[in-house]
Every structure is written in C-alpha cells, then in structure tokens.
Design a protein around this motif. Sequence first.
Motif, PDB file in Angstrom:
ATOM      1  N   ALA A 125       2.177   0.135  -8.389  1.00  0.00           N
ATOM      2  CA  ALA A 125       2.506   0.759  -9.528  1.00  0.00           C
ATOM      3  C   ALA A 125       1.318   1.185 -10.231  1.00  0.00           C
ATOM      4  O   ALA A 125       0.841   2.329 -10.809  1.00  0.00           O
ATOM      5  CB  ALA A 125       3.464   0.162 -10.282  1.00  0.00           C
ATOM      6  N   LYS A 126       0.204   0.109 -10.470  1.00  0.00           N
ATOM      7  CA  LYS A 126      -1.031   0.369 -11.183  1.00  0.00           C
ATOM      8  C   LYS A 126      -1.735   1.517 -10.485  1.00  0.00           C
ATOM      9  O   LYS A 126      -2.363   2.479 -11.210  1.00  0.00           O
ATOM     10  CB  LYS A 126      -1.918  -0.937 -11.263  1.00  0.00           C
ATOM     11  N   PHE A 141      -0.008   5.126 -11.324  1.00  0.00           N
ATOM     12  CA  PHE A 141      -0.472   5.417 -12.695  1.00  0.00           C
ATOM     13  C   PHE A 141      -1.964   6.160 -12.548  1.00  0.00           C
ATOM     14  O   PHE A 141      -2.174   7.072 -13.359  1.00  0.00           O
ATOM     15  CB  PHE A 141      -0.058   4.465 -13.780  1.00  0.00           C
ATOM     16  N   LEU A 178       4.214  -2.006 -16.571  1.00  0.00           N
ATOM     17  CA  LEU A 178       4.206  -0.407 -16.617  1.00  0.00           C
ATOM     18  C   LEU A 178       4.024  -0.063 -18.175  1.00  0.00           C
ATOM     19  O   LEU A 178       3.855   1.252 -18.256  1.00  0.00           O
ATOM     20  CB  LEU A 178       5.569  -0.130 -16.028  1.00  0.00           C
ATOM     21  N   VAL A 216       5.656   9.463 -11.635  1.00  0.00           N
ATOM     22  CA  VAL A 216       5.615   8.962 -13.027  1.00  0.00           C
ATOM     23  C   VAL A 216       6.806   9.705 -13.854  1.00  0.00           C
ATOM     24  O   VAL A 216       7.443   9.195 -14.631  1.00  0.00           O
ATOM     25  CB  VAL A 216       4.230   9.094 -13.617  1.00  0.00           C
ATOM     26  N   ALA A 239       8.925  -1.511 -11.355  1.00  0.00           N
ATOM     27  CA  ALA A 239       7.388  -1.390 -10.723  1.00  0.00           C
ATOM     28  C   ALA A 239       7.625  -0.757  -9.303  1.00  0.00           C
ATOM     29  O   ALA A 239       6.969   0.144  -8.785  1.00  0.00           O
ATOM     30  CB  ALA A 239       6.482  -2.195 -10.782  1.00  0.00           C
ATOM     31  N   VAL A 254       8.483   2.771  -8.812  1.00  0.00           N
ATOM     32  CA  VAL A 254       7.488   3.807  -9.056  1.00  0.00           C
ATOM     33  C   VAL A 254       6.722   4.043  -7.544  1.00  0.00           C
ATOM     34  O   VAL A 254       6.404   5.105  -7.098  1.00  0.00           O
ATOM     35  CB  VAL A 254       6.550   3.451  -9.901  1.00  0.00           C
ATOM     36  N   GLU A 280      10.028   8.116 -13.001  1.00  0.00           N
ATOM     37  CA  GLU A 280      10.266   6.897 -13.807  1.00  0.00           C
ATOM     38  C   GLU A 280      10.555   7.186 -15.363  1.00  0.00           C
ATOM     39  O   GLU A 280      11.426   6.486 -15.867  1.00  0.00           O
ATOM     40  CB  GLU A 280       8.774   5.948 -13.670  1.00  0.00           C
TER      41      GLU A 280
END
Length: 400
Positions: free
Chosen positions: A293-294, A297, A340, A311, A275, A278, A314
């Motif tokens: 990370a949330k 995204f 993730l 992303v 995470a 990212v 990743e």
Amino acid sequence: MNSRPATGAGSQGGPQVAQPWNRQRLRSNNEWLLLEHLRTGGAASRAQLARDTGLSKPTVSTALAMLARAGLVREAGLLAPERGRVAVLYEPDPQAGHVLGVDIGRAWLRVAVADLAGRIVARRDVPNRGRSANAVADAVVAAAREATEEAGLRPAEVVHAAIGSPGVWDESKGRVQYAGNLPGWGRRGLFERIAAGLETGISVHNDANLAALGEYADGVGAGSRVFVYLLIGTGLGMGVVMGGELQPGAGGAAGEIGLLPMAGGARTLEDTAAAESVVRSARELGMRGTLTAKRVFAAARSGDPAAQAAVLREAEQLAFAVAVVAAVLDPDLVVLGGGLGHGADLLIGPLEQELHRLTPLRPRLAASMLGDEAVLRGALATALLGARPEVFERRTAAAG
C-alpha cells in the motif's frame, strides 16, 4: 490479570473506599485530592493548595508531609512574592512509579516505559517477525524487558502494562476475538503468557480504541464532542470518544466496522478498504512488481495513473464507511489513522467528494496528528489511569 477496557481519556481513578467513613480514609482522600491537584494544576505552595482546595493550612501541611514521606511529592523550587515570605513549591514525583505501553501490530511491535508524568523514559520498536502467536507474545516480552532494563528498572517496578491489540478482548473466555490478521492470536492463555513474562498486571484493549484515546488526549481530536478515529492498516477498526469518554460498547466490540458486510455479503468492509485492498486494486488496474500500500501511494504521488485510480477507489470505500458512521453517531470529527493514514493527503479530497455525494451529513475529516504513535500513546495513557491510584495506595500504606 486485569483486562477490563479503558473507561476513557478523561476518567480519574482514586483510592477505593473501603468503609463509609473513618479518620484514616478522610486523610487518604485529602492526600489524593492534593496529589491530583498538583498533577493537573502544576507545582503549588501550601498556601495556594489551601486556597484552591478549601482545605485548612494545617490539613494541607499534614497531607503534604505524608505524601513526601511516601515519595509521592517532592520540592519543585521556591516562590518569592514581592511581599510576604518565600514559599516552597511542591509537585508530584514522577519517579514514584512506571508503566508500560504496548502496541501489537501485524508489522511492528512498539513498547514504551513511562513515568507517572507520562514521560517516555525507554522505548523499543521492532519488526513483528513472529510466525506463531507464541513467538509474537515472546517478542513482546523480550522488547518490554529490554526497555525496562534501559530505564534502569526491574520488571516488578513496572506498576501496570496496557496492551493494544487487534480484535476485541473477551473477558469471560480470556482471549481476543476477531483478530484475523494475527493467526492464532485468539488462543486462550496467550496473554497469561505475556503477563507472566512481564511480571506485572496487564490490561488488554482494542488498538483502535487506544488510538482514539491517544489522538483525543495528545492529537487532533482534542476538544471534539464526538470524535471518531479510523484505524486503517492491515485491518480496519474504529474508536469512538464522546465527551472525553471512550465508547467501547456492551461487549467491547463497538467500532468493529471492518466486519460490516458489503452488498451481496461475500466481502466485508475490511476486505474492500484495508491496505490489502489497495494493493489488489492497483494490480487489477495494471500495476506490476512487488506492491505494498505504501508503494501504491508513493506511485500515486508521482503521477502513476493506475496508482491514482487505486487510491481513488480506496477513498470511495472509506467514504461509505464514514457515511455509515456519520448516520449513526453524527461525529464532529473523523480522523484517518493507521498505515493508510499516512496517505491522508491523497485520500481526504476524493473522500470528501464521495461523502458529499452519498449523504448530507458531513463531519470534518483530518489526518492523524500522532500517526504511528497513536496506539502506543493511548496505551500509556490507559496504563497511567490505573497506575496512579495503585501507586498512591501502595506508597501511603507503606508510609503509614
């Protein structure tokens, strides 16, 4: 403290044979056979059990009477055929014992109490705010005690607790190794502290392994011949299930793919695909503000170019991991789980493209069906494997 790794989702425990043969042991084996048949096949009458197991009707009747006296089976209704006599149906009594499942993560502590049928009867999900290993251990105990009290149980009535943790349990040293995301978590005596607080036997298991077991038993992994679960969160781990059996490796470290060194050796795969990577990529690509990370995204779903590029990066790193796994294990399914894993809708497409560029080996990719529940479900399933035969032995011995 029992801390051996789980043997797999399809394993069946049973009463331990103390002698080669005697009448008491033979009766015990018959009773266990009937109890397991009822658990796996559903409620049945005496006549059905005799037909299905090959035991005589008198033997079935005697064994069922013993199981009922021990509180292991109960009446489940009546079977009224078109012809013949009405028959009593029997089923295992799920209240004969309870287990505890624990998922220890960097962000959350999840605890659940389940009966012997696997039905969750109480649960606690609490943020992991512990600033030391002892504080985390004490928070686990507090959450477990709250759940146990909610279930109307005393701590001693919980037969077994299976604990999912980052890292690898070292039986000889009595501690966890390779759990760098939880500072101090490798200290000796930590799980003895938890066991003493829970007042029951515990076993310690790698969280990715438990997630794989949970996903195989109750999720998208069901029926796969060679199934790999990638747990992608603050760390990067992997669980492998072959033919229904977990593959922990010689020392329990199978699947520690995050330790794989990248080119040059300065970084590991966990450094480049978990995470935090990212977030790091998003900052390098121009995103500003407080990032997780949330949030990266979410921004990618909204069309933010920097977030989408992070992303994509990743996905490319994960494709390398999957290519390595595919070459070694040849799985028919690779599941993306962990924090993730919630971004699988954005990851799977570019991951597949990059995977096809890297290797001709192309396992099916899928998002976890259980999501954040996978480790906890695997912990409960593992606890039940040990608890069912233990409850059987305790109760039949007490019933005489």
